[in-house]
Design a protein around this motif. Structure first.
Motif, PDB file in Angstrom:
ATOM      1  N   SER A 165      31.832 -39.346 -10.274  1.00  0.00           N
ATOM      2  CA  SER A 165      31.945 -39.201 -11.725  1.00  0.00           C
ATOM      3  C   SER A 165      33.344 -38.739 -12.119  1.00  0.00           C
ATOM      4  N   LYS A 207      20.418 -46.295 -22.974  1.00  0.00           N
ATOM      5  CA  LYS A 207      20.716 -45.385 -21.870  1.00  0.00           C
ATOM      6  C   LYS A 207      20.571 -43.934 -22.298  1.00  0.00           C
ATOM      7  N   ALA A 235      17.848 -41.334 -20.762  1.00  0.00           N
ATOM      8  CA  ALA A 235      18.319 -40.127 -20.098  1.00  0.00           C
ATOM      9  C   ALA A 235      17.863 -38.854 -20.793  1.00  0.00           C
ATOM     10  N   LEU A 247      23.225 -37.362 -12.332  1.00  0.00           N
ATOM     11  CA  LEU A 247      23.157 -38.787 -12.662  1.00  0.00           C
ATOM     12  C   LEU A 247      23.375 -39.003 -14.165  1.00  0.00           C
ATOM     13  N   LYS A 248      22.816 -38.109 -14.982  1.00  0.00           N
ATOM     14  CA  LYS A 248      23.074 -38.191 -16.418  1.00  0.00           C
ATOM     15  C   LYS A 248      24.550 -37.945 -16.708  1.00  0.00           C
ATOM     16  N   GLN A 269      26.946 -38.576 -14.657  1.00  0.00           N
ATOM     17  CA  GLN A 269      27.649 -39.778 -14.207  1.00  0.00           C
ATOM     18  C   GLN A 269      27.533 -40.903 -15.234  1.00  0.00           C
ATOM     19  N   ASN A 270      26.345 -41.070 -15.811  1.00  0.00           N
ATOM     20  CA  ASN A 270      26.170 -42.087 -16.849  1.00  0.00           C
ATOM     21  C   ASN A 270      27.039 -41.782 -18.064  1.00  0.00           C
ATOM     22  N   LYS A 271      27.118 -40.504 -18.412  1.00  0.00           N
ATOM     23  CA  LYS A 271      27.965 -40.110 -19.543  1.00  0.00           C
ATOM     24  C   LYS A 271      29.427 -40.455 -19.255  1.00  0.00           C
ATOM     25  N   LYS A 291      22.653 -51.297 -25.535  1.00  0.00           N
ATOM     26  CA  LYS A 291      22.805 -50.758 -24.183  1.00  0.00           C
ATOM     27  C   LYS A 291      23.106 -49.259 -24.175  1.00  0.00           C
ATOM     28  N   SER A 343      30.480 -42.705 -17.121  1.00  0.00           N
ATOM     29  CA  SER A 343      30.596 -44.163 -17.052  1.00  0.00           C
ATOM     30  C   SER A 343      30.662 -44.776 -18.447  1.00  0.00           C
ATOM     31  N   ASP A 344      29.833 -44.264 -19.361  1.00  0.00           N
ATOM     32  CA  ASP A 344      29.821 -44.810 -20.717  1.00  0.00           C
ATOM     33  C   ASP A 344      31.147 -44.580 -21.425  1.00  0.00           C
TER      34      ASP A 344
END
Length: 823
Positions: A409, A23, A27, A640-641, A643-645, A19, A647-648
């Motif tokens: 974020s 991601k 990204a 968004l990237k 935010q993903n960072k 996962k 979140s991870d």
């Protein structure tokens, strides 16, 4: 004797590597064949890990292939993914290999170099305290143990091949030294299992004894029989020490027997034949040493069948260098294009202020100049006011969306950091992981940068909106049909006398030069944007040669060679424009003096200037709004990237937090709940002081075996006729007859006695034992005897005494006989 110390495999908890890596790939790389290939490689990596660590390992060399391939793949992807706590965070949990289980198993699979690699390379990459099994002291000791065992393997091989005794003695003596060094290293350490120390001590003695044994054979070959006996005696003493102290761990019977036989034969020959003097051990020459082992350096790949799943993916160092290079390139391109656009806007502004070229086309004084009509058609084709108003309306929505993503974020970071701080305050030093505040500093700096970018974008939006408000009326006029546009422009007296003048022709030529400069700039801008260069090969070469990338030097050199010529062309275009504009202004002054001047002409010229300026403003505002829309959309992807960072890393930190909480809870649960206490004396029983602390659970008593068959008693007539004085008989008969009592008849017990045999469900003839009954004194009541017979057991072989009445009670359902014999 060949007992080797092996290190158990470390066990890992289940980790989802698919996962987060998927991601990151999605990204980082644009959608297409390259991204799809990397995503398939990530799936294969997940299967490879599951096969390597997710199932028990078979004990043969072929089973190592999966582990080696997985290790090689990890080494290959380590430089290609940004594995860190604040970027691509993967938490691998490994258990202590020595936590449970024994060290003694099959053959050794690791040479000493593997532990040296852990000590020198792996430990420096850990961001927390290592487990006890891979601490520097432990791996250093294990490395020495593996070195000693490898030397012993060579000794065993030389012995099996029946090499010369002198060679074997040197190999054994070196192995003894290695084992001695390993013993010294772990003698005062408690981080290894307790079985290690005695095994090392025993191996040291065994290898020394083997060295003495083979050196004794060398002495015999040189007819030094006394030395032979002395060495064999020393070897026998060493083996005896092992047998007496470490026999639990290592069996030395075969070696002991071999040394004993050789010593007996040597003594016999020396006593009867040679009569050589036996020297003391301290006077003997030292045995030589021959080391055939050394720690080997771990070289990747370790598997001969390894193929990198991410072969086409460049290392992270190259990716970072490419990112920096692209940023430098974008700065140069934006600077060149921005310089040219600024110059073009300046040129348009100067011409609009001079009402050119409309002034040359308006010599009639009553029609709409052709240039104004073309500008009007261009504005209408581009959507007019409606397109600008639609773009202006969309900007706040895009801005709000980006702000929400950024706020969400940062809120995730705030919430996790708050929880971490609370737990750190609660558990104090036990909360041993990196503080979230320190870990999130790079992310917060990145978030602050995005916040500043948004603030500047808001200011730029306001400037564009103000400029639109200033020119919207004239832009609306340009959008009207030609008839309405002509009616809105004031008319003036004709100036036909200037139509063929020289100054008009000069101005037209100069305006044509400016148009040519603008066209050349458009082509130059297109060429600058289309320039592409792949720096991956250059960066990879530098990384392979130097081990590092000097990105700045390589990028500056390459960018200068590419864009140096374009920079010169841009500067030449600026100089040309400046020269031509100066000529235009000079010619326009002469044109203005020749042209008839009145109030109507001035009013008409002012309107034409505003219309020309409105067109230029419309084009610039439209471009700005489109660029602003693209900027917000691109920023949305970046946020968004981000935010993903966030979140991870928050997810990884939560997982790590849960595991740490579980460990702390288990640790707290193992601690004593309260200090020990002493029971007051008045509560103590007469048997002693009650123990402090919790009462241990009672043990379940073992079930006793069935009773043995008693021997037949020996009755005498005197005993049979002795009068009996006893209490009245109980209503229930005794369950069985016990063996006869030997010695004086004991007195009646002080309390009721239980049955002499265990009670079983369905035991035939069992009834409660009568109170005050002595089961051992048969004779005092002249009680008849019936042989005891357990269920399923044959009767006693001896015959019953003659004239003995039957057993006093029969089947439980039959009428009961009196308990005592009738007088």
């Amino acid at each position: 004797m060949a007992t080797f110390i092996s290190v158990p495999l470390k066990k890992s908890s289940e980790v989802d590597v698919v996962k987060p890596l998927s991601k990151f790939v999605s990204a980082t790389y644009p959608a297409g064949d390259e991204q799809a290939e990397y995503l398939r490689a990530v799936e294969e990596l997940g299967r490879l890990r599951k096969s390597a660590v997710g199932r028990p390992l078979d004990k043969h060399d072929g089973a190592l292939e999966g582990l080696l391939r997985y290790y090689d793949q990890l080494c290959a992807i380590e430089p290609k993914f940004p594995f860190s706590e604040n970027q691509l965070c993967l938490t691998f949990t490994w258990k202590d290999a020595f936590d449970k289980g024994s060290l003694f198993g099959g053959s050794v699979k690791l040479g000493g170099g593997a532990f040296g690699h852990i000590k020198d390379t792996v430990l420096s990459a850990l961001n927390r305290e290592p487990t006890m099994d891979i601490s520097p002291d432990t791996v250093g000791t294990l490395s020495q143990i593996m070195l000693a065992q490898a030397q012993e393997v060579f000794f065993i091989k030389a012995t099996s091949d029946k090499m010369k005794d002198a060679v074997i003695a040197k190999l054994a003596n070196q192995a003894a030294d290695f084992y001695g060094d390993a013993f010294k290293q772990c003698q005062y350490k408690e981080n290894l299992p307790k079985e290690v120390l005695p095994v090392l001590a025993a191996k040291h003695c065994i290898m020394q004894a083997s060295a003495e044994y083979h050196q004794a054979a060398v002495a015999k070959q040189h007819k030094k029989f006394g030395e032979e006996i002395s060495r064999l005696q020393h070897a026998a003493e060493l083996v005896k020490t092992v047998a007496s102290r470490y026999d639990e761990y290592i069996n030395v019977k075969d070696l002991s027997d071999k040394i004993s036989r050789a010593l007996t034969a040597a003594k016999k020959d020396n006593d009867f034949i040679y009569h050589d003097r036996v020297p003391e051990v301290k006077d003997l020459d030292q045995i030589g040493k021959a080391s055939l082992v050394k720690p080997t350096v771990i070289q990747v790949p370790m598997s001969q069948k390894f193929t990198d799943l991410f072969e086409k993916m460049v290392p992270m160092a190259v990716q970072q260098a490419l990112s920096a290079y692209n940023q430098r390139k974008a700065d140069i391109v934006n600077r060149l294009i921005g310089t040219m656009r600024e110059a073009t806007n300046l040129c348009n502004g100067v011409l609009a202020s001079l009402n050119l070229p409309a002034a040359l086309e308006d010599l009639s004084g009553d029609s709409v100049p052709q240039s104004i009509l073309e500008k009007s058609r261009a504005v209408v084709q581009q959507g007019g006011l409606q397109s600008i108003e639609q773009l202006i309306k969309e900007l706040p929505e895009l801005l709000q969306r980006n702000r929400e993503i950024l706020d969400e974020s940062l809120k995730m970071l705030d919430d996790e950091e708050s929880t971490d701080s609370e737990l750190r305050a609660k558990f104090s030093q036990r909360w041993s992981r990196t503080p979230s505040g320190d870990l999130y500093k790079p992310l917060r700096a990145e978030g602050t940068n995005y916040r500043n970018v948004l603030d500047k974008a808001v200011q730029a939006d306001q400037v564009v909106r103000e400029r639109y408000n200033a020119h919207c009326d004239m832009i609306a006029l340009l959008c009207k049909p030609e008839v309405e546009l002509s009616a809105a422009i004031p008319s003036a007296n004709p100036a036909k006398t200037l139509q063929g003048s020289e100054v008009v022709n000069v101005l037209r030529g100069q305006l044509a030069q400016l148009d040519q400069v603008k066209k050349e700039r458009e082509q130059l801008e297109s060429d600058i944007k289309s320039m592409q260069l792949d720096m991956s090969s250059k960066f990879l070469t530098a990384l392979a040669q130097d081990g590092a990338i000097d990105e700045e030097a390589l990028s500056v050199t390459e960018l200068d060679s590419i864009y140096g010529g374009y920079t010169q062309k841009v500067q030449q275009s600026l100089r040309t424009q400046e020269e031509v504009l100066g000529n235009v202004q000079t010619s326009h002054q002469e044109f203005s003096r020749l042209k008839e001047s009145n109030a109507e002409a001035s009013s008409r010229e002012e309107v034409l200037k505003k219309l020309a300026s409105a067109h230029d403003s419309y084009v610039e505002i439209s471009n700005n709004l489109r660029e602003g829309t693209k900027f917000y959309n691109d920023l949305t992807e970046i946020l968004l990237k981000f935010q993903n960072k966030c979140s991870d890393i928050v997810f990884a930190r939560k997982t790590e937090r849960d595991e740490l909480l579980k460990e702390l809870q288990q640790s707290i649960a193992r601690e004593p709940s309260a200090p020990s206490f002493t029971v007051p004396s008045y509560q103590a029983n007469t048997g002693g002081v009650a123990p402090s602390g919790p009462t241990p659970a009672p043990r379940t008593p073992a079930k006793p075996p069935p009773p043995a068959r008693p021997p037949p008693p020996n009755f005498s007539q005197q005993a049979a006729s002795t009068p009996v004085s006893a209490p009245p008989p109980a209503s229930a008969p005794p369950p069985s007859m016990a063996p006869p009592h030997v010695g004086p008849t004991p007195g009646p017990p002080t309390q009721a006695q239980g049955p002499p045999y265990p009670t079983y469900q369905g035991y035939p003839g069992y009834f409660q034992m009568p109170v005050a009954y002595n089961p051992y004194s048969y004779g005092q009541y002249a009680m008849p005897y019936v042989p005891y017979q357990a269920p399923g057991q044959p009767p006693y072989s001896g015959a019953a005494p003659p004239q003995q009445p039957p057993y006093p009670y029969g089947h439980p359902q039959q009428p009961q006989q009196p308990y005592y014999p009738q007088q």
